[in-house]
Write an enzyme that holds these catalytic residues in place. Structure first.
Site, short mmCIF file in Angstrom:
data_model
loop_
_atom_site.label_atom_id
_atom_site.label_comp_id
_atom_site.label_asym_id
_atom_site.label_seq_id
_atom_site.Cartn_x
_atom_site.Cartn_y
_atom_site.Cartn_z
N ASP A 202 0.83 -1.20 0.00
CA ASP A 202 0.00 0.00 0.00
C ASP A 202 0.87 1.27 0.00
OD1 ASP A 202 -2.86 1.03 0.78
OD2 ASP A 202 -1.54 2.04 2.20
N GLU A 244 1.26 -0.64 -5.18
CA GLU A 244 0.23 0.39 -5.33
C GLU A 244 0.93 1.74 -5.41
OE1 GLU A 244 -3.55 2.77 -3.51
OE2 GLU A 244 -1.83 2.31 -2.29
C1 GLC Z 1 -4.29 3.11 -0.21
C2 GLC Z 1 -5.56 2.32 0.04
C3 GLC Z 1 -6.61 3.23 0.62
C4 GLC Z 1 -6.09 3.84 1.90
C5 GLC Z 1 -4.74 4.52 1.68
C6 GLC Z 1 -4.06 4.84 2.98
O1 GLC Z 1 -4.45 4.04 -1.21
O2 GLC Z 1 -5.99 1.72 -1.16
O3 GLC Z 1 -7.81 2.57 0.83
O4 GLC Z 1 -7.00 4.77 2.39
O5 GLC Z 1 -3.84 3.71 0.97
O6 GLC Z 1 -3.60 3.64 3.58
#
Ligand code: GLC
Length: 539
Positions: A202, A244
């Protein structure tokens, strides 16, 4: 390169939001046991790997992306033993499981932050990023623009500001501190020891902060991520990391390194361009972004997707396109959130299956491993009256009984969608399972067709149409032994099409089964409104 060890390069992923998937004990909350009971369903879709969203203990101020203990599970999901059983059951069905790894920040309830706040002389103080001056790192953008005005929050007790790229309840960890870097390595080991196959990592662009930069994609960040990958390769060979990074392709490219950082990365900019292509009946923006996407190392792959648990992000489009997307797909301001749209796939497409299937067809036939979002396979709706992004996280609709069969409880964590065209009485797995023409079964057949073609999984891509606008988009995917021409009519009218193709017979891999013959280097065919074919060369 063996196909088995590189399975992730041609795989179907399925994203499970565990709180809303299946409740086995009637407490209104999805759990591991419930998920286990639905693994055959997931396998039946043709899924290779489950991405399990966070299941750590958390005060749920960002729905589990605010972790208060990295080495535990949130009690309503079950126990660590149940988690182990889940991993075992996933493997027993020939699937894999990756889970969310949230290292950029923890919860402000985490004992590290509590210790830091209560005693600035504690070793945990330096686990976080503090400053007397909230103007520091002023070039870092704010991500949650609707609710945040600064990346700094003042801590009364300490009398200093702490850094947070997301909510103030998610203090960023200080990766300049070697102790933090080691803690996170231990977290990886903890979960990999339980047998999982890797992580969806993440928010990785934001690990480090440096004055005079936007604090994204810094060299220090890449260096640390490479260390994590090295650890995984050495101690847990065969495990994978999915990145991500909501960034432009050239920036995401850096996360693949020389094949020594991430194996997989989401292609964020492609996603809104699939919606733009369908909405504008013109695929030129999609072709443009793929042409601007650099080649990646041979052991890596993109992950493509249409929707996920967050808002449909419009960070990777121009201001003009963002306005266009909002006007077209989110006419009601309540549908908008931050720089995105908090709606699900079917409502976005006005429940028009032709458009939904066009979108799936694009991601199934373009390079990349597709990631499906739970519930989109049956055409679930959203509930924009819910807080934050919760409207796209409502209970999975299994059947027409109470709470859509998700739970027997009177109150569930989020209410199931009951009424209207997307209500669980009409939109549910049970109702669709036996109907060959249901959303579910049609999608299953598309997945099957994609899996049956080597070219769609591994093949190189060549455009067969060019220019702008592009109402018909066609391309060829080829491996040594397999050639498929994918052709899409994005418009609501019939379109004749003439494509350059090697002479021979081509047959649709999809339901139509139609065969066409290319002669004198031309393949001529007429596509109905929003029709598409996956034409495999068969002779
Ligand atoms: C990522 C997740 C999201 C979350 C953010 C902070 O973008 O997909 O849902 O709010 O990280 O952890």
């Amino acid at each position: 390169m063996s196909v088995e060890s590189n399975w992730y390069q041609n795989a179907i992923f399925y994203q499970v939001y565990p709180r809303s998937f299946m409740d086995s004990n009637g407490d209104g909350y999805g759990d591991f046991q419930g998920l286990i009971s639905r693994l055959d369903y997931i396998r039946g879709l043709g899924v290779d790997c489950i991405w399990l969203q966070p299941t750590y203990p958390s005060p749920l101020r960002d729905d589990g992306y605010d972790i208060s203990d990295y080495k535990g599970v949130y009690a309503p999901f079950g126990t660590i033993q149940d988690f182990k059983r889940l991993v075992h059951e996933v493997h027993a069905r020939g699937m894999r499981l990756i889970s969310d790894l949230v290292i950029n920040h923890c919860s402000s309830d985490h004992p590290w932050f509590q210790a830091a706040r209560n005693d600035p002389s504690s070793k945990y103080f330096d686990y976080f990023v503090w400053s007397d001056n909230p103007k520091k790192y002023a070039e870092a953008r704010i991500i949650f623009v609707d609710s945040q005005s600064s990346n700094w929050a003042y801590d009364e007790k300490v009398g200093k500001y702490y850094w947070h790229r997301f909510y103030p309840t998610q203090p960023d960890l200080n990766f300049d501190n070697p102790a933090v870097r080691e803690e996170m390595k231990d977290v990886l080991r903890f979960w990999l020891d339980l047998g999982i196959d890797g992580f969806r990592a993440d928010a990785v662009p934001y690990l480090y902060e440096r004055e005079g930069t936007n604090g994204e994609n810094l060299p220090e960040t890449h260096a640390y991520l490479k260390e994590l990958r090295k650890l995984m390769d050495e101690e847990y060979p065969g495990t994978i990391l999915l990145c991500e990074a909501n960034q432009w392709p050239r920036d995401v490219r850096a996360y693949f390194g020389d094949g020594d950082e991430f194996q997989l990365g989401f292609h964020f900019p492609l996603m809104p361009r699939v919606f733009m292509s369908i909405g504008k009946e013109d695929a030129s923006s999609l072709v443009e972004i793929l042409n601007a996407t650099p080649a990646i190392p041979a052991n890596c792959q993109w992950c493509t997707f249409l929707r996920n648990h967050d808002e449909l992000t419009l960070e990777m489009v121009s201001e003009e396109d963002r306005q266009w997307m909002w006007n077209f797909y989110a006419p009601d301001p309540a549908m908008r959130m931050n720089l995105g749209i908090r709606r699900r796939l079917y409502p976005l497409m006005e429940n028009d299956r032709r458009r939904v299937e066009l979108a799936y067809s694009l991601i199934f036939t373009l390079p990349g491993s597709p990631v499906l979002y739970y519930g989109d396979e049956i055409g679930m709706g959203d509930d924009i009256t819910q807080f934050d992004r919760n409207g796209v996280r409502t209970p999975m609709q299994w059947d027409a009984t109470k709470n859509g069969g998700f739970s027997t409880a009177d109150t569930t964590y989020l209410p199931a969608i009951r009424d209207g065209r997307y209500g669980y009485r009409s939109v549910n797995v049970a109702a669709q399972s036996d109907d060959p023409d249901s959303n579910l079964n049609r999608l299953k057949r598309m997945i099957e067709a994609r899996r049956a073609s080597e070219a769609l999984g591994w093949g190189k891509l060549e455009w067969l149409t060019s220019g702008a606008p592009l109402p018909v988009l066609a391309y060829r995917r080829t491996t040594g032994g397999d050639t498929v021409i994918a052709v899409h009519n994005l418009t609501g009218e019939s379109r004749p099409s003439e494509l350059e193709a090697e002479d021979g017979v081509y047959q649709d891999l999809l339901d139509s089964g139609m065969a066409v013959t290319a002669e004198s280097g031309k393949l001529r065919l007429t596509l109905g409104p929003r029709q598409f074919y996956w034409l495999r060369k068969v002779g």
